[in-house]
Design an enzyme around this catalytic site. Structure first.
Site, PDB file in Angstrom:
ATOM      1  N   TYR A  84      -0.036   7.966   5.250  1.00  0.00           N
ATOM      2  CA  TYR A  84       0.428   7.503   3.940  1.00  0.00           C
ATOM      3  C   TYR A  84       0.437   8.693   2.992  1.00  0.00           C
ATOM      4  CZ  TYR A  84       0.468   5.228  -0.633  1.00  0.00           C
ATOM      5  OH  TYR A  84       0.795   4.868  -1.915  1.00  0.00           O
TER       6      TYR A  84
ATOM      7  N   GLU B 178       6.537   7.195  -3.060  1.00  0.00           N
ATOM      8  CA  GLU B 178       5.620   6.773  -1.994  1.00  0.00           C
ATOM      9  C   GLU B 178       6.324   6.852  -0.650  1.00  0.00           C
ATOM     10  OE1 GLU B 178       2.748   3.042  -1.801  1.00  0.00           O
ATOM     11  OE2 GLU B 178       4.751   2.472  -1.131  1.00  0.00           O
TER      12      GLU B 178
END
Length: 395
Positions: free
Chosen positions: A116, A204
């Site tokens: 991530y 993101e």
């Protein structure tokens, strides 16, 4: 403002952030053609909507999942045909779902590990912060709650920018090998440049992947931009998809009104963001639920007020309206004239509670009294809130 995944991919290509080869398609035939153009191996086809959880979503036509894999371009086209023009329901769309107008077809990669990675503005420190985790491909909120030790954070000085030692700390924290670390360093440097130069509020990548052929790629991305800076980026403004936005908020934007739709049944029309927030709070305090945040600003015109009134009365969930105006700069009579004009045009048939104070208030009250509207006056903000809640309960 948010953008689609395929648009994020275009930004990645512009700034040198590596991602799998792929293109957008608006029909089954286009999706098949994109797969054939990519050539060889496996393909992934993804529904393009502004919502997460697409892979686990369900279409209202019964088709399962907004993300599918296949090795046959013909099959990719068939899958796209099941998605395009259909409504996808995910945990983020609500029961109404989102209409899929386009899909993205891209090469499918074999993954060794998912990470991530995000960059966002930290309000507490007024600095950009990089958030990374070895547990990618899942909700970062869940990781933060259940395994906070898996979350890495690196705050960046806004003047110094991203430093080499900060990148190396993240590489070590993620446990990347030497070659993967070099690729990550280049990707992160370019991503930070994209973040700053494009005035992003958030970018993101989930997941960021390491593949079996030793590539580090951004597999999926979400962007958020600072709306106040978009005037500097006409190229990004061109990405705006109004079909994905609340039509009430789109209409409000056309009149320079600050509007956010909510789930309650009491509409608010207020001047000033602070007073609007206080009005919503006091409605809740009185036992009601606000249907919106609406700040018409300190210098609204009669036309803006009328437009605001039409927007809030166009919400089928609204059962009553509270107008709460404190006229410092604002002329209370301007508000009154706009409300009267809009009420007569839409044929208002729900309770209307009005509290006016301040500049030219007597003229405003007189305009409302002589309008013939069936309205309720509030002596102060609490009195007005109690009366509008009582009106919805009586109905």
């Amino acid at each position: 403002m948010n953008i689609h995944e395929y648009q994020a991919k275009e930004l990645f290509e512009k700034f040198g952030v590596p991602s799998p080869n792929g293109k957008v398609a608006g029909s089954a035939a286009e999706a098949q053609a994109v797969a054939e153009e990519i050539g060889g191996g496996n393909y992934v086809v993804k529904a393009q909507v502004h919502a997460g959880g697409r892979g686990k979503g369900t279409f209202k036509n019964g088709f399962q999942g907004g993300v599918h894999l296949d090795s046959d371009p013909v099959k990719i086209g068939e899958i796209a045909g099941q998605m395009i023009g259909e409504t996808l329901v995910t945990k983020q769309t609500g029961e109404e779902g989102k209409l899929v107008r386009k899909v993205m077809v891209a090469e499918s990669v074999d993954i060794v590990h998912e990470y991530y990675l995000s960059i966002l503005m930290d309000r507490a420190t007024s600095r950009p912060v990089i958030v990374a985790s070895v547990e990618g491909g899942m909700d970062i909120e869940e990781v933060a709650e259940n395994r906070p030790e898996k979350i890495l954070k690196q705050f960046i000085h806004p003047l110094a920018g991203l430093q080499g030692y900060e990148v190396r700390k993240l590489i070590k924290g993620l446990g990347l090998s030497k070659d993967a670390g070099k690729q990550f360093a280049k990707l992160l440097t370019n991503l930070y440049k994209l973040f700053i130069e494009s005035d992003c509020a958030m970018v993101e990548i989930n997941p960021l992947v390491e593949t079996t052929d030793d590539r580090i790629l951004a597999l999926d991305a979400k962007f958020g931009f600072d709306d106040n800076a978009l005037y500097r980026h006409p190229d990004i403004m061109a990405y705006r998809d109004k079909d994905e936005e609340d039509p009430r908020e789109v209409a409000a934007g056309e009149y320079d009104l600050n509007y956010i739709g909510l789930d309650g049944n009491i509409a608010c029309l207020v001047n000033g963001a602070g007073l609007a927030m206080a009005t919503m709070d006091i409605i809740k305090h009185a036992g009601g639920d606000p249907a919106n945040f609406l700040d018409v600003g300190g210098g609204a015109t009669k036309e803006q007020v009328a437009a605001a009134f039409k927007i809030i009365t166009g919400d089928p969930n609204v059962e009553a309206i509270l107008i709460n105006i404190f006229g410092g700069i604002m002329d209370c009579n301007v508000i009154a004239e706009g409300v009267v004009a809009a009420s007569k045009e839409v044929g208002l048939n729900i309770p209307l509670v009005v509290r006016l104070e301040g500049n030219n208030v007597e003229a405003g009250k007189k305009t409302l009294q002589e309008s013939g509207l069936n309205l309720i006056t509030g002596d102060d903000i609490l009195d007005a809130a109690k009366k509008v809640v009582a009106a919805t309960q009586a109905a």
